[in-house]
Write a protein that holds these residues in place. Structure first.
Motif, mmCIF file in Angstrom:
data_model
loop_
_atom_site.group_PDB
_atom_site.id
_atom_site.type_symbol
_atom_site.label_atom_id
_atom_site.label_comp_id
_atom_site.label_asym_id
_atom_site.label_seq_id
_atom_site.Cartn_x
_atom_site.Cartn_y
_atom_site.Cartn_z
ATOM 1 N N LEU A 136 -3.194 -5.328 16.526
ATOM 2 C CA LEU A 136 -4.103 -4.318 15.998
ATOM 3 C C LEU A 136 -3.384 -3.201 15.258
ATOM 4 C CD1 LEU A 136 -6.501 -3.895 19.059
ATOM 5 C CD2 LEU A 136 -6.863 -5.274 17.027
ATOM 6 N N GLY A 137 -2.104 -3.020 15.557
ATOM 7 C CA GLY A 137 -1.378 -1.853 15.048
ATOM 8 C C GLY A 137 -1.391 -1.735 13.538
ATOM 9 N N LEU A 138 -1.024 -2.805 12.815
ATOM 10 C CA LEU A 138 -0.953 -2.736 11.356
ATOM 11 C C LEU A 138 -2.340 -2.663 10.723
ATOM 12 C CD1 LEU A 138 1.978 -5.189 10.552
ATOM 13 C CD2 LEU A 138 1.998 -2.689 10.624
ATOM 14 N N SER A 139 -3.330 -3.298 11.354
ATOM 15 C CA SER A 139 -4.699 -3.183 10.856
ATOM 16 C C SER A 139 -5.170 -1.731 10.912
ATOM 17 C CB SER A 139 -5.626 -4.070 11.692
ATOM 18 O OG SER A 139 -6.963 -3.886 11.306
ATOM 19 N N ILE A 140 -4.838 -1.050 12.018
ATOM 20 C CA ILE A 140 -5.195 0.366 12.163
ATOM 21 C C ILE A 140 -4.424 1.213 11.154
ATOM 22 C CG2 ILE A 140 -5.073 2.333 13.740
ATOM 23 C CD1 ILE A 140 -5.619 0.351 16.019
ATOM 24 N N VAL A 141 -3.152 0.888 10.937
ATOM 25 C CA VAL A 141 -2.335 1.620 9.967
ATOM 26 C C VAL A 141 -2.973 1.561 8.578
ATOM 27 C CG1 VAL A 141 -0.157 1.547 8.689
ATOM 28 C CG2 VAL A 141 -0.141 1.445 11.187
ATOM 29 N N LYS A 142 -3.305 0.366 8.117
ATOM 30 C CA LYS A 142 -3.869 0.206 6.776
ATOM 31 C C LYS A 142 -5.188 0.958 6.643
ATOM 32 C CE LYS A 142 -5.367 -3.357 3.500
ATOM 33 N NZ LYS A 142 -4.618 -2.818 2.358
ATOM 34 N N LYS A 143 -6.017 0.850 7.679
ATOM 35 C CA LYS A 143 -7.324 1.505 7.616
ATOM 36 C C LYS A 143 -7.172 3.019 7.519
ATOM 37 C CE LYS A 143 -11.839 1.549 7.904
ATOM 38 N NZ LYS A 143 -12.701 0.966 6.865
ATOM 39 N N TYR A 144 -6.314 3.601 8.370
ATOM 40 C CA TYR A 144 -6.156 5.062 8.375
ATOM 41 C C TYR A 144 -5.490 5.559 7.100
ATOM 42 C CZ TYR A 144 -7.610 5.509 13.247
ATOM 43 O OH TYR A 144 -8.339 5.521 14.400
ATOM 44 N N VAL A 145 -4.524 4.803 6.590
ATOM 45 C CA VAL A 145 -3.851 5.213 5.349
ATOM 46 C C VAL A 145 -4.848 5.251 4.197
ATOM 47 C CG1 VAL A 145 -2.156 4.497 3.614
ATOM 48 C CG2 VAL A 145 -1.547 4.469 6.040
ATOM 49 N N GLU A 146 -5.666 4.213 4.077
ATOM 50 C CA GLU A 146 -6.637 4.156 2.980
ATOM 51 C C GLU A 146 -7.715 5.223 3.135
ATOM 52 O OE1 GLU A 146 -7.978 0.142 3.003
ATOM 53 O OE2 GLU A 146 -6.232 -0.610 1.887
ATOM 54 N N MET A 147 -8.109 5.528 4.370
ATOM 55 C CA MET A 147 -9.121 6.568 4.590
ATOM 56 C C MET A 147 -8.607 7.948 4.185
ATOM 57 S SD MET A 147 -10.879 5.387 8.185
ATOM 58 C CE MET A 147 -12.031 6.753 8.202
ATOM 59 N N GLN A 148 -7.289 8.117 4.174
ATOM 60 C CA GLN A 148 -6.688 9.390 3.788
ATOM 61 C C GLN A 148 -6.206 9.379 2.337
ATOM 62 O OE1 GLN A 148 -4.461 11.341 7.345
ATOM 63 N NE2 GLN A 148 -4.385 9.147 7.767
ATOM 64 N N GLY A 149 -6.701 8.383 1.577
ATOM 65 C CA GLY A 149 -6.418 8.341 0.147
ATOM 66 C C GLY A 149 -5.070 7.765 -0.212
ATOM 67 N N GLY A 150 -4.391 7.125 0.741
ATOM 68 C CA GLY A 150 -3.068 6.585 0.475
ATOM 69 C C GLY A 150 -3.065 5.079 0.299
ATOM 70 N N THR A 151 -1.884 4.543 0.069
ATOM 71 C CA THR A 151 -1.702 3.092 -0.051
ATOM 72 C C THR A 151 -0.524 2.683 0.824
ATOM 73 O OG1 THR A 151 -0.237 3.346 -1.975
ATOM 74 C CG2 THR A 151 -2.595 3.025 -2.401
ATOM 75 N N VAL A 152 -0.537 1.419 1.254
ATOM 76 C CA VAL A 152 0.555 0.900 2.073
ATOM 77 C C VAL A 152 1.047 -0.391 1.448
ATOM 78 C CG1 VAL A 152 -1.102 -0.252 3.594
ATOM 79 C CG2 VAL A 152 1.245 0.143 4.391
ATOM 80 N N HIS A 153 2.367 -0.523 1.394
ATOM 81 C CA HIS A 153 3.001 -1.701 0.796
ATOM 82 C C HIS A 153 4.110 -2.166 1.721
ATOM 83 C CE1 HIS A 153 4.610 -4.414 -2.204
ATOM 84 N NE2 HIS A 153 5.802 -3.864 -2.056
ATOM 85 N N VAL A 154 4.286 -3.495 1.832
ATOM 86 C CA VAL A 154 5.299 -4.037 2.726
ATOM 87 C C VAL A 154 6.165 -5.028 1.973
ATOM 88 C CG1 VAL A 154 3.707 -5.846 3.524
ATOM 89 C CG2 VAL A 154 5.703 -5.238 4.922
ATOM 90 N N GLU A 155 7.457 -4.974 2.270
ATOM 91 C CA GLU A 155 8.421 -5.955 1.776
ATOM 92 C C GLU A 155 9.240 -6.422 2.972
ATOM 93 O OE1 GLU A 155 10.753 -4.124 -1.213
ATOM 94 O OE2 GLU A 155 9.121 -4.001 -2.691
ATOM 95 N N SER A 156 9.482 -7.729 3.025
ATOM 96 C CA SER A 156 10.205 -8.233 4.195
ATOM 97 C C SER A 156 10.926 -9.524 3.850
ATOM 98 C CB SER A 156 9.230 -8.470 5.361
ATOM 99 O OG SER A 156 9.933 -8.857 6.511
ATOM 100 N N THR A 157 12.038 -9.723 4.515
ATOM 101 C CA THR A 157 12.805 -10.960 4.410
ATOM 102 C C THR A 157 13.122 -11.423 5.821
ATOM 103 O OG1 THR A 157 13.793 -10.232 2.326
ATOM 104 C CG2 THR A 157 14.857 -12.061 3.476
ATOM 105 N N ALA A 158 12.748 -12.656 6.132
ATOM 106 C CA ALA A 158 12.968 -13.186 7.478
ATOM 107 C C ALA A 158 14.453 -13.154 7.822
ATOM 108 C CB ALA A 158 12.430 -14.608 7.575
ATOM 109 N N GLY A 159 14.776 -12.557 8.981
ATOM 110 C CA GLY A 159 16.153 -12.467 9.438
ATOM 111 C C GLY A 159 16.924 -11.312 8.869
ATOM 112 N N VAL A 160 16.328 -10.554 7.943
ATOM 113 C CA VAL A 160 17.021 -9.427 7.306
ATOM 114 C C VAL A 160 16.396 -8.097 7.697
ATOM 115 C CG1 VAL A 160 17.687 -8.368 5.124
ATOM 116 C CG2 VAL A 160 17.769 -10.863 5.386
ATOM 117 N N GLY A 161 15.064 -8.002 7.604
ATOM 118 C CA GLY A 161 14.405 -6.750 7.954
ATOM 119 C C GLY A 161 13.107 -6.553 7.180
#
Length: 470
Positions: free
Chosen positions: A426-451
């Motif tokens: 639930l954590g990231l779903s809540i993060v995205k919802k709250y960020v968008e409600m406050q007029g912001g955007t969220v972006h993620v970049e990831s590489t398996a085994g790196v970070g």
């Protein structure tokens, strides 16, 4: 067998349209030829009447014989009207009774020097076009001529034309009917397949997929249904995983609470230090349970659209320092390096302090949970007219194929990871919802085994003086 109602409705609609078109074209063609024949008949009869009138004006005795001869070739009937009202039929040698179409009103008009024309139908339903012209000698009218031209040939031509139009229309109708049956079946088939598939989806079978071949709007609809089925299937799987995880997450702290509370209640502790340790565990598990319940409560309010934010001017520097202080102990317990890079001249943003702190805590706790060794870097900087928060770690990372779904509620990356690291999804779903409600955007970049790196962007508060700095 179920009736293809879509094909039937489509076919009936097209057939009605074709019938209207055929009738309109038939009437238009009929009217066109009828008008043409009438105009031709009128022109020819007027021309014959003009010639006969000219001939009659020269010499009455000789002209009657000539007119009778020409009338036989012209296939018309000629009647000679005398000034005293007598009518001579030029078909024979002697006078005959006046034909029924000759009336006194037309006679008076002709003898007064005016031409007449009209249509007439006899008792045998034969139609005639009649033209009457005065015969003038020395500018005076002493007689007149009636020319009666039979319209039987025109009526026969129109009858044959109408028969041909009916046969052509019937042939076109049957041909169109066959084409419509084929086309309506082809056009309605994908819709029926969609109906069949949505029926399966309604019964819980979300594994079914449509085979899409076309690239038109129907194909786009089919692909949308496939996407919907995939989303529902993923929702079902993640929901099942969520209930499994949530039951585990609830059971663990409850078990700890019950076990250690019973130990304390039964007086089975050996020392004060042991008692403090048990109480500390009970407190930690109660905090864990409270956080889980809060996540569920927030999710419920999100589903019902009942979340209300208290928007105010926020200083992200203070919020970030407070959040970092709360997770500092967890990072130290895992021997992780918690690095902070906060720029001082970052203007305020417009948001809810409580929800913003929850967003930061969720991201930081996720980074700590999925990082076994290495560094967690937290940055705050100004970029254009926005504040940018970056939380990056050197943890296990997220596979590329999982990235599009990590913000969906209940979604967990790899079931084996869920069992090892815990969490509810639930954590990231809540993060995205709250960020968008406050007029912001969220972006993620990831590489398996790196970070993994999460980037939050919030526009500056324009009501603040600092918010206008470029």
């Amino acid at each position: 067998m179920t009736m293809n109602r879509i094909g039937l409705k489509l076919g009936v609609a097209i057939m009605v349209l074709i019938i209207v078109i055929l009738l309109s074209l038939g009437l238009a063609v009929d009217r066109l030829f009828t008008t043409f024949y009438d105009a031709k008949m009128k022109e020819d009869t007027q021309e014959i009447a003009a010639h006969f009138t000219t001939m009659a004006a020269s010499d009455e005795d000789s002209s009657q014989s000539m007119i009778r001869t020409f009338a036989e070739f012209s296939n018309v009937k000629v009647y000679w009207l005398y000034a005293d009202g007598r009518v001579l039929t030029l078909e024979g040698k002697k006078e005959q009774p006046s034909p029924s179409f000759i009336r006194k009103s037309e006679n008076r008009r002709l003898l007064s020097g005016h031409a007449v024309e009209f249509r007439f139908q006899d008792g045998h339903h034969n139609r005639y076009y009649v033209v009457g012209k005065p015969v003038k000698r020395d500018k005076s009218t002493r007689s007149a001529i009636y020319i009666a031209s039979s319209m039987k040939q025109i009526d026969n031509s129109l009858y044959r034309l109408r028969g041909l139009l009916i046969l052509s229309g019937l042939g076109a109708f049957l041909l169109a009917l066959g084409m419509i049956l084929i086309m309506s079946k082809l056009l309605s088939r994908p819709l029926l397949q969609m109906q069949h598939m949505t029926g399966k989806m309604a019964k819980g079978d979300w594994d079914a997929r449509l085979k899409i071949k076309s690239r038109d709007e129907i194909g786009m609809l089919g692909r949308s249904i496939n996407d919907l089925a995939a989303s529902l299937q993923r929702y079902r799987d993640t929901r099942q995983a969520f209930f499994s995880n949530i039951s585990h997450e609830l059971r663990t702290p409850v078990t700890y609470l019950q076990g250690y509370a019973k130990v304390l209640a039964d007086g089975m502790v050996q020392s004060d230090n042991e008692k403090k340790q048990y109480l500390s565990i009970i407190y930690q598990e109660s905090v864990r349970l409270e956080r889980l319940i809060n996540d569920l409560f927030d999710l419920s309010k999100m589903e019902e659209g009942q979340i209300k934010l208290t928007m105010e001017s926020l200083d992200l520097k203070g919020l970030m320092k407070a959040a970092l202080q709360k997770v500092k102990l967890k990072a130290e317990n895992k021997h992780l390096s918690l690095q902070v890079d906060i720029h001082e001249h970052v203007p305020c943003i417009h948001g809810d302090s409580q929800r913003m702190e929850q967003v930061l805590l969720n991201l930081l706790e996720n980074a700590i949970r999925y990082t076994e060794s290495g560094t967690i870097l937290v940055q705050l900087k100004k970029q254009n007219n926005a504040a940018v928060v970056i939380v990056s770690d050197t943890g296990i990372g997220i596979p590329n194929e999982e990235l599009p779904f990590i913000f969906e509620r209940f979604y967990r990356v790899e079931k084996s990871r869920a069992r090892k690291y815990g969490g509810t999804g639930l954590g990231l779903s809540i993060v995205k919802k709250y960020v968008e409600m406050q007029g912001g955007t969220v972006h993620v970049e990831s590489t398996a085994g790196v970070g993994t790196t999460f980037t939050l962007t919030f526009p500056f508060d324009k009501h603040e003086k600092g918010g206008m700095i470029s």
